[in-house]
Enzyme design. Sequence first.
Site, PDB file in Angstrom:
ATOM      1  N   SER A 233     -29.379  38.777  -3.753  1.00  0.00           N
ATOM      2  CA  SER A 233     -29.182  39.878  -2.830  1.00  0.00           C
ATOM      3  C   SER A 233     -30.442  40.728  -2.679  1.00  0.00           C
ATOM      4  CB  SER A 233     -27.980  40.710  -3.284  1.00  0.00           C
ATOM      5  OG  SER A 233     -27.541  41.556  -2.259  1.00  0.00           O
ATOM      6  N   ASP A 414     -21.593  33.288   3.236  1.00  0.00           N
ATOM      7  CA  ASP A 414     -22.106  34.653   3.149  1.00  0.00           C
ATOM      8  C   ASP A 414     -22.427  35.156   4.556  1.00  0.00           C
ATOM      9  OD1 ASP A 414     -23.118  37.058   2.260  1.00  0.00           O
ATOM     10  OD2 ASP A 414     -25.065  36.233   1.679  1.00  0.00           O
ATOM     11  N   HIS A 474     -21.548  35.253  -0.952  1.00  0.00           N
ATOM     12  CA  HIS A 474     -22.784  35.939  -1.324  1.00  0.00           C
ATOM     13  C   HIS A 474     -23.162  35.700  -2.776  1.00  0.00           C
ATOM     14  CE1 HIS A 474     -25.865  38.957  -0.682  1.00  0.00           C
ATOM     15  NE2 HIS A 474     -25.463  39.649  -1.720  1.00  0.00           N
TER      16      HIS A 474
END
Length: 500
Positions: A233, A414, A474
């Site tokens: 991330s 994601d 994600h």
Amino acid sequence: MKVSLSFLLTILIVIITIKVNLSQEIKISPFFANNLKFEPIPDYIEYDSDSDAGEALFLSNYLDDHKTAKQKSCVDIGAPFQSCDKLLEIDSNLRDTEDFFTFTGFITVNETYNSNTFFWFLESQNGDKNSPLVIFLQGGPGGASTFSLFVETGPYELLDNFTLVQREITWNSEFAMLYIDNPVGTGFSFTDSQEGYSNNEDEIATNLYTFLQQFYKLYPEYYTNELYITGESYAGKYIPAFSYHIIQQNQNSNNPNINLKGIAIGDGLCDPITQVTQYANLAFYTGLADLQQQEVMFEYQDKIVEAINQEQWSVANDLFTDLINGPPDYFQNITGESDYYDIRKTVEPTYGGDFTAFLNQSSIRAMIHVGNNYFQNNNDVYIHLEQDIPKSVKQLFPTILDNIKVILYNGQFDFIVGPSLTETMIRTIEWEGIQPFLESPKIIWKIPSDNVDVAGFVRQWNSFTQVVVRQAGHMVPLDQPARAFDMIDRFINNEPFPSG
């Protein structure tokens, strides 16, 4: 009934305070929101967070005595790790035993502001002291890496009764894992001054480098081991900055050479100005937006790009929040979904245990040597980095790719940093190897434990690897632990990805 003016003023102040606090909480983490949902603390758990947890362990005081540092930082957490009593039998060198231990503590990265970084270090469960050292950095800004330890890649899973069980698939089975609460102010890491918070990626990289230099003095057995820096991330900003800083310092003959071999970035925000341009198409081609809604998203994207080009960083952040990072935001308004980590889900899932509450128990804080410091989601981390969030680290990749291995991977489902966002960023990297990389064939990847289902897709050329992991959002190691481990294991050990 008479109501006094002072009473009404008090109520008004309380309401305003609540609104301010709520607005600050919403802003904590734009790309890896620390407001991931967890089960509430069960009624039968005795929550003792206010009890005294003893003294915090500041290991920078023991840089000249690594034997004492190991003994003090050892954690008696139980199986599969050895008891700290057994560590006393070892003279000073961890390589003298096949036993494996785990260690925690603080390393001071800035004495002026008393800035201290918390880490959790776990030796490889295979007992091989030559195992690569793998650093894991969580995103945010302000996401603690301890999250990954308990929820994704670490050896333990936390159940909702505050019980730790061993994770079936863990990166720690083959690698020594070093989880760092980064930047200062995240998780257990803290500073005594607002001046101690990082304001940009250069400052974060400098603090991490200072941390790593001291870590090697405390655990010198690992200095020669291969080093890999991984994360996900918003760590897509931290990891390139940190690895680039190491490469630059290695080229300075006055500095000891750090054996950095590669980096792995999962669903990483690296270049906002290119990556943000993909949301409208991603929403349309996955059926989340119609043509009219796609046009509105295009307008948002254009305004964000314009703001970044004009270096209006706060404007860019606000527009991004309006587009996708509320609530309320346009994405949620048109889809009814609040989980942009996985387009298959409507709301963010609730995890099986609250690792924040678990870590803040006084008994746990005493065990992991943090004393009366508390694990926190610190809004100050975000505030100090707000101007840096829309900035790019893409310009660092050519130097990185010329010196070490790189793998960029994404979960198929994601949305916030999906595969198309990474693909778009890759195509704009100004590196001499980018064209042969883009011309390399994409292979279908399967893992040995499941040779029927397709694990994902891989494109590879020399030092550069790109992976899309099927059936993942994600947080790839959480959604597909076997595939994530197979991927990182092959990357580190230079093993080819088997195709179907």
